[in-house]
Enzyme design. Structure first.
Site, PDB file in Angstrom:
ATOM      1  N   SER A  90     111.389 -55.133 -15.918  1.00  0.00           N
ATOM      2  CA  SER A  90     111.721 -53.709 -15.823  1.00  0.00           C
ATOM      3  C   SER A  90     110.704 -52.946 -14.976  1.00  0.00           C
ATOM      4  O   SER A  90     109.596 -53.417 -14.716  1.00  0.00           O
ATOM      5  CB  SER A  90     111.775 -53.096 -17.215  1.00  0.00           C
TER       6      SER A  90
HETATM    7  C1  SAM Z   1     115.653 -55.506 -19.088  1.00  0.00           C
HETATM    8  S1  SAM Z   1     115.663 -57.129 -19.665  1.00  0.00           S
HETATM    9  C2  SAM Z   1     114.205 -57.167 -20.631  1.00  0.00           C
HETATM   10  C3  SAM Z   1     112.952 -57.250 -19.856  1.00  0.00           C
HETATM   11  C4  SAM Z   1     111.811 -57.872 -20.637  1.00  0.00           C
HETATM   12  N1  SAM Z   1     111.333 -57.019 -21.685  1.00  0.00           N
HETATM   13  C5  SAM Z   1     110.700 -58.328 -19.742  1.00  0.00           C
HETATM   14  O1  SAM Z   1     109.540 -58.102 -20.080  1.00  0.00           O
HETATM   15  O2  SAM Z   1     110.991 -58.942 -18.722  1.00  0.00           O
HETATM   16  C6  SAM Z   1     116.898 -57.102 -20.928  1.00  0.00           C
HETATM   17  C7  SAM Z   1     116.979 -58.432 -21.665  1.00  0.00           C
HETATM   18  O3  SAM Z   1     117.711 -58.231 -22.863  1.00  0.00           O
HETATM   19  C8  SAM Z   1     118.414 -59.423 -23.128  1.00  0.00           C
HETATM   20  N2  SAM Z   1     119.461 -59.147 -24.131  1.00  0.00           N
HETATM   21  C9  SAM Z   1     120.675 -58.565 -23.955  1.00  0.00           C
HETATM   22  N3  SAM Z   1     121.333 -58.505 -25.133  1.00  0.00           N
HETATM   23  C10 SAM Z   1     120.506 -59.051 -26.056  1.00  0.00           C
HETATM   24  C11 SAM Z   1     120.622 -59.271 -27.452  1.00  0.00           C
HETATM   25  N4  SAM Z   1     121.731 -58.927 -28.131  1.00  0.00           N
HETATM   26  N5  SAM Z   1     119.587 -59.851 -28.093  1.00  0.00           N
HETATM   27  C12 SAM Z   1     118.466 -60.224 -27.438  1.00  0.00           C
HETATM   28  N6  SAM Z   1     118.310 -60.047 -26.109  1.00  0.00           N
HETATM   29  C13 SAM Z   1     119.307 -59.457 -25.426  1.00  0.00           C
HETATM   30  C14 SAM Z   1     118.952 -59.801 -21.763  1.00  0.00           C
HETATM   31  O4  SAM Z   1     119.370 -61.163 -21.727  1.00  0.00           O
HETATM   32  C15 SAM Z   1     117.734 -59.513 -20.889  1.00  0.00           C
HETATM   33  O5  SAM Z   1     116.923 -60.645 -20.785  1.00  0.00           O
END
Ligand code: SAM
Length: 363
Positions: A90
């Site tokens: 992000s």
């Molecule tokens: C913006 S990214 C997160 C970035 C992360 N915090 C980093 O440091 O790189 C959003 C993440 O949320 C995950 N995601 C989406 N739905 C989810 C769920 N229900 N449970 C866990 N992870 C989820 C996606 O696969 C994605 O990897």
């Protein structure tokens, strides 16, 4: 890291500090955790319509050391999809702002939802220690890659492959919970897993326009707190907005006194999102002006450009509805996004204005 990369990383951290986004404790943490260690070689740049593959090492470096999101997966990993971002490292300023809001203290145990690249889990591990960090990722490939990157960088928080909508009960309770994917509503199960006196920080995916961050204090079986500015995060998988049917073709010209540019502010988006659930708004710059579109999930729509008639499509008179909601918003004094807040209880979720007793919508 090479000396040049170290200098570029230092410049990124300095820029965050100058903007007031890093406390002294967080500054030390950011200095020690290189962003580039958590960005894979194949990445995309977020474009207006779709993500564009980054094809040169120079562009990769330029992106990684800038205050931009770096898309690390599109279309849930499918080949030849439409190019929609489904994982990113992000935007650093958004991450820094959310971590400040989380207000961690030494000894706190934190749950992160959405491990993604592992970068936030590394920042939290550096600050609190590996044993105090649990991170949940729904995508098994991303979870495995994050574990590998974290280990290579010297961190070993608990990374669980699973659906973070349910939190991570086996390691609960937590003092702090941060979601780095946007949610439409806060599942009560998440509140249940935070200790009384704890904090829950998450981006909300608003149907209407853009996202907002909410900072909820947990006490007495409820979580309540204000909106803390805008944030655009990709939605949690089960909280994605389905594409509605195409807007019906035949339009009705409609006179209007409402300049569509007035709709484009986060305060109004908070109000309209609460009042018109299921209605989304997009806007496009067009030849020096702006065109605003409203759409719902049944094929109704409306569009308008400044100083023009509006057009309404389908069964609903969506432009008339937005005029009415805008008049209500003005009657409330045109509050800014930070005047709104949210309370989550076992019974559901309430959006409030200025204080939790002034509920504008319950769901
Ligand atoms: C913006 S990214 C997160 C970035 C992360 N915090 C980093 O440091 O790189 C959003 C993440 O949320 C995950 N995601 C989406 N739905 C989810 C769920 N229900 N449970 C866990 N992870 C989820 C996606 O696969 C994605 O990897």
């Amino acid at each position: 890291m090479t000396t040049t990369q170290e200098a570029q990383h230092a410049a990124l951290v300095e820029a965050l500090a100058i903007r007031g986004l890093l406390s002294p404790e967080w500054r030390k943490v950011w200095e020690r955790v290189p962003r580039d260690a958590f960005v894979p070689p194949v990445v995309w740049r977020q474009g207006a319509e779709r993500c564009e593959l980054v094809t040169t090492a120079t562009e990769w470096r330029q992106l990684v050391y800038s205050d931009e999101p770096v898309v690390t997966q599109v279309d849930d990993g499918a080949i030849d999809g439409p190019g929609v971002a489904t994982c990113s490292n992000s935007k650093p300023s958004m991450v820094a702002g959310m971590l400040q809001l989380l207000d961690v203290q030494g000894g706190d145990k934190v749950l992160e939802i959405g491990t993604g690249t592992g970068h936030v889990a590394a920042l939290l591990s550096e600050r609190l220690g590996d044993d105090h960090v649990v991170s949940v990722e729904i995508d098994p490939t991303l979870a495995r890659q994050a574990r590998e990157r974290l280990a290579a960088a010297g961190y070993s928080p608990t990374v669980v492959t699973g659906d973070g909508e349910q939190g991570c009960r086996q390691a609960a309770p937590y003092n702090r919970l941060i979601s780095t994917c946007a949610i439409r509503h806060v599942p009560y199960e998440l509140v249940r897993q935070v200790r009384p006196g704890g904090m829950l920080v998450t981006p909300l995916a608003r149907d209407f326009w853009s996202g907002a961050v909410v900072q909820l204090a947990v006490q007495d079986g409820r979580a309540s707190g204000p909106i803390r500015g805008g944030a655009s995060y990709m939605p949690m998988r089960s909280h994605r907005t389905p594409d509605g049917p195409p807007v019906q073709a035949t339009g009705r010209a409609t006179d209007t006194g409402l300049d569509p540019r007035r709709l484009l502010n986060l305060g109004f988006a908070m109000y309209a999102g609460a009042r018109l659930p299921g209605v989304s708004m997009i806007h496009a710059e067009k030849g020096g002006t702006v065109e605003v579109w409203l759409m719902d999930q049944t094929g109704s729509g409306a569009c308008c450009e400044p100083d023009e008639q509006a057009w309404q499509f389908g069964e609903r008179d969506l432009w008339r509805e937005i005029e009415k909601v805008y008049a209500e918003y003005e009657a409330l004094g045109s509050p800014s996004s930070d005047d709104f807040g949210l309370t989550v209880t076992a019974r559901g979720q309430e959006v409030w204005l200025t204080h939790p007793g002034r509920v504008i919508v319950s769901a």
